[in-house]
Design an enzyme around this catalytic site. Structure first.
Site, PDB file in Angstrom:
ATOM      1  N   ALA A 145       0.816  -1.050   0.009  1.00 28.62           N
ATOM      2  CA  ALA A 145      -0.108  -0.092  -0.015  1.00 28.62           C
ATOM      3  C   ALA A 145       0.845   1.191   0.193  1.00 28.62           C
ATOM      4  O   ALA A 145       0.217   2.320  -0.039  1.00 28.62           O
ATOM      5  CB  ALA A 145      -0.972   0.055   1.335  1.00 28.62           C
ATOM      6  N   ASN A 196      -0.441  -4.305   8.324  1.00 31.09           N
ATOM      7  CA  ASN A 196       0.935  -4.980   7.352  1.00 31.09           C
ATOM      8  C   ASN A 196       1.791  -3.832   6.852  1.00 31.09           C
ATOM      9  O   ASN A 196       3.075  -3.969   6.853  1.00 31.09           O
ATOM     10  CB  ASN A 196       0.612  -5.922   6.542  1.00 31.09           C
ATOM     11  CG  ASN A 196      -0.003  -7.139   7.256  1.00 31.09           C
ATOM     12  OD1 ASN A 196       0.848  -7.974   8.076  1.00 31.09           O
ATOM     13  ND2 ASN A 196      -1.269  -7.636   6.966  1.00 31.09           N
ATOM     14  N   HIS A 214      -1.867   6.728   4.340  1.00 33.59           N
ATOM     15  CA  HIS A 214      -0.581   6.275   5.057  1.00 33.59           C
ATOM     16  C   HIS A 214       0.495   7.326   5.102  1.00 33.59           C
ATOM     17  O   HIS A 214       1.549   7.033   4.496  1.00 33.59           O
ATOM     18  CB  HIS A 214      -0.152   4.999   4.751  1.00 33.59           C
ATOM     19  CG  HIS A 214      -1.104   3.876   4.702  1.00 33.59           C
ATOM     20  ND1 HIS A 214      -1.752   3.240   5.787  1.00 33.59           N
ATOM     21  CD2 HIS A 214      -1.549   3.122   3.486  1.00 33.59           C
ATOM     22  CE1 HIS A 214      -2.493   2.296   5.335  1.00 33.59           C
ATOM     23  NE2 HIS A 214      -2.463   2.289   3.942  1.00 33.59           N
TER      24      HIS A 214
END
Length: 227
Positions: A113, A181, A211
């Site tokens: 990601a 993760n 993120h």
């Protein structure tokens, strides 16, 4: 021809299998290993030991707990291991890396990601002393996490952006084994799980996970990396 086996056939496992069947040059899908045969769809199901034996690369698309069970067996057999449940590597990576080196294989960790992990990897050679990731997810995306259950957090009652958890990657991967993760990958590429922290927010109406990352230099000036 690189022979590939997949362990775990959730959404990601199926996407990987579909891509292999459509055709990725130089690769072939050997089969899959699942706990419940119905989840495999039309793909050939093999017992895990057989799948490991017949494959050159095992793609883990299961859970942290499952990976910790079978990961050493893959490496001991001299087979490459691609890890998607990256949080499982926190605390065991050194041991597994030694096992991989001994048997001539590799542990592969996709960036997943977040992009720019190569930049984070380079930054760890400099004066970076702390790394913090701020992850924002829709509340229901955290459903079922041990931390949510243990603290009896009512995700449906959240109406504004709410900080759910703050702490180091070492604690986060246990508290949210299926959700963070990404911070495990960041910590392993960077300065380590104990010095990499995460602030996890539940945000109603959030369309996609975010993120952003901040890295702190020795002199205290933050360096922001992506979102």
């Amino acid at each position: 021809m690189l022979k590939i086996g997949i362990v775990g056939m959730g959404v990601i496992g199926h996407r990987v299998a579909e891509a292999l069947v459509r055709g990725i040059p130089g690769t072939a899908l050997v089969g899959v290993s699942v706990r419940q045969a119905a989840t495999a769809g039309s793909y050939p199901v093999l017992p895990l030991p057989t799948l490991i034996e017949r494959s050159d690369l095992i793609v883990e698309a299961a859970t942290q707990a499952s990976l910790r069970e079978f990961g050493p067996s893959v490496l001991a057999a001299g087979k490459h291991l691609m890890v998607l449940s990256v949080g499982a590597l926190v605390g065991v990576l050194d041991e597994w890396a030694q096992l991989a080196e001994k048997h001539g294989c590799r542990i592969l960790v996709p960036s997943g990601a977040i992009a720019g992990l190569d930049g984070v990897k380079g930054a760890r050679e400099g004066a970076i002393t702390a790394v913090t990731m701020e992850t924002r997810k829709p509340p229901r995306g955290l459903a079922g996490a041990p931390y949510i259950e243990q603290h009896h957090i009512d995700l449906d009652a959240i109406t504004t952006e709410t900080l759910i958890f703050e702490g180091p990657a070492t604690e986060a991967v246990r508290a949210f084994p299926a959700n963070v993760n990404v911070v495990a990958a960041l910590s392993l590429a960077g300065i380590g799980p104990s010095l990499t922290r995460i602030k996890l927010y539940a945000v109603p109406g959030q369309a996609r996970n975010q993120h952003p990352i901040a890295m702190l230099r020795e002199l205290g000036a933050p360096v922001h990396v992506g979102n």
